[in-house]
Design a protein around this motif. Structure first.
Motif, PDB file in Angstrom:
ATOM      1  N   PRO A 389      26.050 -20.765 -28.038  1.00  0.00           N
ATOM      2  CA  PRO A 389      26.929 -20.584 -26.876  1.00  0.00           C
ATOM      3  C   PRO A 389      26.301 -19.831 -25.716  1.00  0.00           C
ATOM      4  CG  PRO A 389      28.190 -20.308 -28.882  1.00  0.00           C
ATOM      5  CD  PRO A 389      26.751 -20.407 -29.296  1.00  0.00           C
ATOM      6  N   VAL A 390      25.605 -18.733 -25.975  1.00  0.00           N
ATOM      7  CA  VAL A 390      25.053 -17.966 -24.853  1.00  0.00           C
ATOM      8  C   VAL A 390      23.963 -18.765 -24.151  1.00  0.00           C
ATOM      9  CG1 VAL A 390      23.271 -16.702 -26.175  1.00  0.00           C
ATOM     10  CG2 VAL A 390      24.329 -15.653 -24.142  1.00  0.00           C
ATOM     11  N   ARG A 391      23.225 -19.579 -24.895  1.00  0.00           N
ATOM     12  CA  ARG A 391      22.212 -20.436 -24.270  1.00  0.00           C
ATOM     13  C   ARG A 391      22.868 -21.563 -23.480  1.00  0.00           C
ATOM     14  NH1 ARG A 391      20.029 -18.215 -28.753  1.00  0.00           N
ATOM     15  NH2 ARG A 391      17.833 -17.563 -28.603  1.00  0.00           N
ATOM     16  N   ASP A 392      23.940 -22.122 -24.025  1.00  0.00           N
ATOM     17  CA  ASP A 392      24.648 -23.180 -23.307  1.00  0.00           C
ATOM     18  C   ASP A 392      25.241 -22.657 -22.007  1.00  0.00           C
ATOM     19  OD1 ASP A 392      24.058 -25.098 -25.224  1.00  0.00           O
ATOM     20  OD2 ASP A 392      25.869 -24.689 -26.387  1.00  0.00           O
ATOM     21  N   VAL A 393      25.786 -21.453 -22.046  1.00  0.00           N
ATOM     22  CA  VAL A 393      26.318 -20.851 -20.813  1.00  0.00           C
ATOM     23  C   VAL A 393      25.180 -20.639 -19.818  1.00  0.00           C
ATOM     24  CG1 VAL A 393      27.343 -18.758 -19.850  1.00  0.00           C
ATOM     25  CG2 VAL A 393      28.316 -19.789 -21.904  1.00  0.00           C
ATOM     26  N   ALA A 394      24.044 -20.152 -20.316  1.00  0.00           N
ATOM     27  CA  ALA A 394      22.926 -19.856 -19.425  1.00  0.00           C
ATOM     28  C   ALA A 394      22.374 -21.117 -18.769  1.00  0.00           C
ATOM     29  CB  ALA A 394      21.820 -19.148 -20.203  1.00  0.00           C
ATOM     30  N   LEU A 395      22.306 -22.214 -19.503  1.00  0.00           N
ATOM     31  CA  LEU A 395      21.645 -23.412 -19.009  1.00  0.00           C
ATOM     32  C   LEU A 395      22.577 -24.400 -18.329  1.00  0.00           C
ATOM     33  CD1 LEU A 395      19.257 -24.080 -22.032  1.00  0.00           C
ATOM     34  CD2 LEU A 395      18.654 -23.117 -19.806  1.00  0.00           C
ATOM     35  N   ALA A 396      23.883 -24.337 -18.632  1.00  0.00           N
ATOM     36  CA  ALA A 396      24.780 -25.386 -18.139  1.00  0.00           C
ATOM     37  C   ALA A 396      25.879 -24.895 -17.217  1.00  0.00           C
ATOM     38  CB  ALA A 396      25.410 -26.117 -19.335  1.00  0.00           C
ATOM     39  N   ALA A 397      26.287 -23.638 -17.312  1.00  0.00           N
ATOM     40  CA  ALA A 397      27.432 -23.171 -16.538  1.00  0.00           C
ATOM     41  C   ALA A 397      27.010 -22.711 -15.151  1.00  0.00           C
ATOM     42  CB  ALA A 397      28.132 -22.027 -17.264  1.00  0.00           C
ATOM     43  N   VAL A 398      27.929 -22.819 -14.216  1.00  0.00           N
ATOM     44  CA  VAL A 398      27.713 -22.270 -12.877  1.00  0.00           C
ATOM     45  C   VAL A 398      27.954 -20.765 -12.949  1.00  0.00           C
ATOM     46  CG1 VAL A 398      28.488 -22.265 -10.482  1.00  0.00           C
ATOM     47  CG2 VAL A 398      28.435 -24.418 -11.778  1.00  0.00           C
ATOM     48  N   PRO A 399      26.961 -19.934 -12.613  1.00  0.00           N
ATOM     49  CA  PRO A 399      27.135 -18.480 -12.716  1.00  0.00           C
ATOM     50  C   PRO A 399      28.320 -17.977 -11.899  1.00  0.00           C
ATOM     51  CG  PRO A 399      24.828 -19.023 -12.402  1.00  0.00           C
ATOM     52  CD  PRO A 399      25.596 -20.289 -12.179  1.00  0.00           C
ATOM     53  N   ARG A 400      29.027 -17.012 -12.459  1.00  0.00           N
ATOM     54  CA  ARG A 400      30.173 -16.414 -11.783  1.00  0.00           C
ATOM     55  C   ARG A 400      30.042 -14.892 -11.803  1.00  0.00           C
ATOM     56  NH1 ARG A 400      35.795 -18.831 -13.931  1.00  0.00           N
ATOM     57  NH2 ARG A 400      36.467 -17.076 -12.609  1.00  0.00           N
ATOM     58  N   ALA A 401      30.183 -14.286 -10.637  1.00  0.00           N
ATOM     59  CA  ALA A 401      30.112 -12.838 -10.542  1.00  0.00           C
ATOM     60  C   ALA A 401      31.423 -12.163 -10.883  1.00  0.00           C
ATOM     61  CB  ALA A 401      29.682 -12.436  -9.128  1.00  0.00           C
ATOM     62  N   ASP A 402      32.514 -12.946 -11.001  1.00  0.00           N
ATOM     63  CA  ASP A 402      33.834 -12.353 -11.217  1.00  0.00           C
ATOM     64  C   ASP A 402      34.245 -12.353 -12.685  1.00  0.00           C
ATOM     65  OD1 ASP A 402      34.110 -15.084 -11.448  1.00  0.00           O
ATOM     66  OD2 ASP A 402      35.988 -15.211 -10.322  1.00  0.00           O
ATOM     67  N   LEU A 403      33.293 -12.513 -13.605  1.00  0.00           N
ATOM     68  CA  LEU A 403      33.565 -12.427 -15.037  1.00  0.00           C
ATOM     69  C   LEU A 403      32.786 -11.266 -15.628  1.00  0.00           C
ATOM     70  CD1 LEU A 403      33.255 -16.186 -16.136  1.00  0.00           C
ATOM     71  CD2 LEU A 403      35.348 -14.946 -15.528  1.00  0.00           C
ATOM     72  N   THR A 404      33.327 -10.662 -16.685  1.00  0.00           N
ATOM     73  CA  THR A 404      32.604  -9.667 -17.463  1.00  0.00           C
ATOM     74  C   THR A 404      32.180 -10.320 -18.763  1.00  0.00           C
ATOM     75  OG1 THR A 404      33.875  -7.829 -16.529  1.00  0.00           O
ATOM     76  CG2 THR A 404      32.739  -7.434 -18.612  1.00  0.00           C
ATOM     77  N   LEU A 405      30.875 -10.509 -18.952  1.00  0.00           N
ATOM     78  CA  LEU A 405      30.362 -11.172 -20.143  1.00  0.00           C
ATOM     79  C   LEU A 405      29.763 -10.165 -21.111  1.00  0.00           C
ATOM     80  CD1 LEU A 405      30.252 -13.611 -17.924  1.00  0.00           C
ATOM     81  CD2 LEU A 405      28.772 -14.656 -19.627  1.00  0.00           C
ATOM     82  N   LEU A 406      30.104 -10.320 -22.380  1.00  0.00           N
ATOM     83  CA  LEU A 406      29.529  -9.510 -23.447  1.00  0.00           C
ATOM     84  C   LEU A 406      29.000 -10.438 -24.530  1.00  0.00           C
ATOM     85  CD1 LEU A 406      32.086  -6.598 -24.031  1.00  0.00           C
ATOM     86  CD2 LEU A 406      29.921  -6.487 -22.817  1.00  0.00           C
ATOM     87  N   SER A 407      27.928 -10.006 -25.175  1.00  0.00           N
ATOM     88  CA  SER A 407      27.391 -10.737 -26.312  1.00  0.00           C
ATOM     89  C   SER A 407      26.606  -9.752 -27.154  1.00  0.00           C
ATOM     90  CB  SER A 407      26.481 -11.881 -25.844  1.00  0.00           C
ATOM     91  OG  SER A 407      26.053 -12.671 -26.930  1.00  0.00           O
ATOM     92  N   ALA A 408      26.604  -9.948 -28.460  1.00  0.00           N
ATOM     93  CA  ALA A 408      25.886  -9.048 -29.365  1.00  0.00           C
ATOM     94  C   ALA A 408      24.416  -9.455 -29.396  1.00  0.00           C
ATOM     95  CB  ALA A 408      26.498  -9.098 -30.767  1.00  0.00           C
ATOM     96  N   ARG A 409      23.688  -9.081 -28.338  1.00  0.00           N
ATOM     97  CA  ARG A 409      22.295  -9.476 -28.197  1.00  0.00           C
ATOM     98  C   ARG A 409      21.329  -8.367 -28.574  1.00  0.00           C
ATOM     99  NH1 ARG A 409      21.025 -14.380 -28.427  1.00  0.00           N
ATOM    100  NH2 ARG A 409      19.109 -13.942 -27.275  1.00  0.00           N
ATOM    101  N   GLY A 410      21.831  -7.276 -29.180  1.00  0.00           N
ATOM    102  CA  GLY A 410      20.915  -6.228 -29.621  1.00  0.00           C
ATOM    103  C   GLY A 410      19.882  -6.776 -30.576  1.00  0.00           C
ATOM    104  N   VAL A 411      20.338  -7.422 -31.647  1.00  0.00           N
ATOM    105  CA  VAL A 411      19.455  -8.142 -32.556  1.00  0.00           C
ATOM    106  C   VAL A 411      19.868  -9.601 -32.684  1.00  0.00           C
ATOM    107  CG1 VAL A 411      18.526  -6.233 -33.878  1.00  0.00           C
ATOM    108  CG2 VAL A 411      20.755  -7.102 -34.469  1.00  0.00           C
ATOM    109  N   SER A 412      20.845 -10.017 -31.870  1.00  0.00           N
ATOM    110  CA  SER A 412      21.186 -11.431 -31.694  1.00  0.00           C
ATOM    111  C   SER A 412      21.629 -12.129 -32.974  1.00  0.00           C
ATOM    112  CB  SER A 412      19.992 -12.189 -31.080  1.00  0.00           C
ATOM    113  OG  SER A 412      19.579 -11.576 -29.889  1.00  0.00           O
ATOM    114  N   GLY A 413      22.263 -11.399 -33.885  1.00  0.00           N
ATOM    115  CA  GLY A 413      22.773 -12.036 -35.089  1.00  0.00           C
ATOM    116  C   GLY A 413      24.103 -12.718 -34.843  1.00  0.00           C
ATOM    117  N   ILE A 414      24.476 -13.627 -35.740  1.00  0.00           N
ATOM    118  CA  ILE A 414      25.772 -14.285 -35.605  1.00  0.00           C
ATOM    119  C   ILE A 414      26.853 -13.568 -36.406  1.00  0.00           C
ATOM    120  CG2 ILE A 414      24.670 -16.521 -35.255  1.00  0.00           C
ATOM    121  CD1 ILE A 414      25.679 -17.301 -38.087  1.00  0.00           C
TER     122      ILE A 414
END
Length: 571
Positions: A389-414
């Motif tokens: 999902p985070v890669r799909d958002v990065a590569l396909a979505a139009v960036p938006r400055a009005d959203l707050t995005l969080l992801s557990a990317r410290g060690v990137s586990g599922i």
């Protein structure tokens, strides 16, 4: 009052004085004094208590709460394997700089190594993953004891916040508790000598840290790109003419190039050498894109790095995976940058052309990610799974400055993703949204298990269900040469009925067809009442590699076109 009860009440009281507002706890016997003290504090409105039966989910719930609030969040567990189950959450918090406090009830030291039930050597169990491991002495009924407990709690909270160290992260507070563990006295009672300061302040007040790092000299007007990864602090400002390649969890994502990675590929392979920057300014930890890693390894590019300020992101120091950093320092004010305006316009023109021809297929996971981002209301909290999902958002979505995005990317586990999203949504307090893959969702399906008396967020989880792990299809193991093994050991189909799983947990579920934007918008409309909702969208896995290849070929063709004056990106 038993000494263990007194110690637990003092610890909880000092947590509250030190700014703790949320606590996660799991049932147990050895941690009974802490559980009773927390229940009383919750009833008095001093903290908000969240009870979970699974320690791994509890740990990630606490990580989500702390990631969104930036306040220390204790997770209270009993002794033995209960503590070990927190290790994944501790690792995530450690590498993401999140102030998690592991409050592990323990057996007295004399029982370790004797064969006593549910007893392990758990002091220091997390090794270097925690910023500190503090063991409280066994509770005694004497005035100086309470002062020591309170001082230790203040030190633990400081190390979790990183106030004096510029190194926030998890801390273990181990509490050996001797029987008797409970008594029949009032739950909020303490003798005068065990009470804290009369003004309600912490036992030890710690002044805020003011980071002081000299600014970089970026005055030379050379082709410069900013690479913004996970954990980057929001800068005071950037010059308008400097292109940015930002990961979705960076505060700079809203001004990111849409096709930045494709532009880098063409610059690095010689198709469009004029797009290669002379200087890359790195903020945060770029972890998503291989072309970015190649850029930072290229000897033709000067790499300068902005270190973490200690409030978010990784541990102090600087990101330098390729050992290519030539200078480290703070970002200068926008007016002090040298900007190659013509080069920036060339990059944005190429980016606009590529973005027009590389849209994802509507029925794909990337198409779903783009649709979700497009549909979310302004100001929404959006939690994104760490794999596809985070890669799909990065590569396909139009960036938006009005959203707050969080992801557990410290060690990137599922692991722990449902609980992480739940914690973040609880800390945020507004309707929140998450996008997870089906394997990520199933990995923490226990996160759906919430007792009837527990606080609930308004959280909508969109599950991109392709019956397996599609992220591997775009990597080396997804090549035709490995087709015989791929499906079993990488694709890992599961065939789980997600609707039945949700029904078993009392969680609302609905199915939306991929590409049906109207139905998706309806499903994502705020429900107006607390609870988790699951929106399942079936997407195609078998065509993921082909779709990625198609978009890559289209990008190369578009990048090779001559520049068109004024042809710049609008999104």
């Amino acid at each position: 009052m038993t000494p263990s009860t007194m110690q637990a009440r003092v610890v909880v009281d000092e947590w509250v004085r030190g700014g703790v507002r949320e606590v996660v706890a799991c049932p147990g016997s050895r941690n009974a004094p802490l559980l009773l003290a927390l229940h009383a504090a919750d009833a008095a409105g001093r903290v908000r208590l969240h009870v979970r039966i699974d320690e791994r989910s509890a740990g990630f719930l606490a990580v989500g709460l702390a990631a969104r609030s930036r306040r220390p969040v204790p997770v209270v567990v009993t002794s033995g394997t209960a503590v070990a189950n927190l290790h994944p959450a501790v690792l995530e918090a450690s590498h993401a700089g999140i102030p998690l406090v592991v409050a592990s009830a323990d057996r007295p030291l004399e029982l370790v190594g004797t064969g006593a039930n549910q007893t392990i050597d758990q002091a220091g169990l997390f090794g270097g993953a925690v910023r500190a491991a503090v063991v409280l002495p066994l509770a005694e009924e004497r005035p100086r004891a309470a002062a020591g407990w309170r001082a230790a709690v203040c030190r633990v909270l400081d190390r979790a916040r990183g106030t004096t160290t510029a190194d926030p992260g998890p801390v273990q507070l181990d509490l050996p508790l001797r029987e008797p563990l409970v008594d029949d006295g009032p739950e909020d009672d303490l003798p005068d000598w065990a009470r804290g300061r009369a003004d309600g302040a912490p036992w030890t007040a710690v002044a805020a840290r003011v980071p002081q790092v000299a600014p970089l000299d970026l005055s030379a007007a050379v082709p410069t790109i900013v690479v913004a990864g996970h954990g980057a602090e929001a800068p005071d400002g950037l010059p308008d003419g400097v292109p940015v390649i930002a990961e979705p969890t960076s505060p700079l994502w809203g001004r990111s190039l849409r096709a930045g990675t494709q532009l880098l590929e063409s610059a690095l392979d010689g198709t469009r050498p004029d797009l290669l920057p002379a200087r890359a300014v790195v903020v945060g930890r770029p972890t998503l894109h291989r072309p970015v890693s190649r850029l930072l390894s290229d000897p033709r590019v000067e790499v300068v790095v902005v270190p973490s300020a200690g409030e978010t992101g990784a541990r102090p120091g600087w990101t330098d995976v390729a050992s290519s950093a030539s200078r480290v320092g703070a970002l200068p004010p926008p007016a002090d940058w040298g900007v190659d305006v013509a080069w920036g316009e060339t990059v944005r023109a190429a980016d606009a052309r590529v973005a027009r021809v590389t849209g994802p297929d509507a029925g794909s996971a990337a198409g779903l990610a783009a649709a979700v981002v497009r549909t979310l209301p302004a100001g929404a909290l959006f939690v994104v799974g760490s794999s596809s999902p985070v890669r799909d958002v990065a590569l396909a979505a139009v960036p938006r400055a009005d959203l707050t995005l969080l992801s557990a990317r410290g060690v990137s586990g599922i692991d722990g993703a449902v609980s992480f999203a739940t914690g973040a949504a609880l800390a945020d307090g507004r309707p929140a949204y998450a996008l997870l893959g089906d394997l990520t969702f199933l990995h923490d399906s226990g996160g759906l298990l919430v007792g009837p008396d527990e606080p609930r967020p308004e959280l909508t989880i969109v599950v991109a269900n392709d019956d397996g792990g599609s992220v591997f299809a775009t990597l080396e193991q997804g090549a035709p040469a490995h087709a015989a093994a791929f499906e079993r050991v990488f694709g890992t189909p599961h065939g789980t009925d997600l609707q039945a799983l949700c029904r078993a947990h009392g969680v609302a579920h609905r199915t939306v067809c991929a590409g049906d934007d109207a139905a998706l918008a309806e499903a994502l409309a705020p429900g107006g009442r607390p609870g988790v909702r699951v929106v399942e969208v079936a997407v195609e896995r078998s065509t993921r590699r082909a779709d990625a290849d198609r978009r890559r070929d289209a990008a190369r063709a578009a990048i090779g076109e001559p520049d068109i004056p004024g042809d710049v990106a609008l999104g």
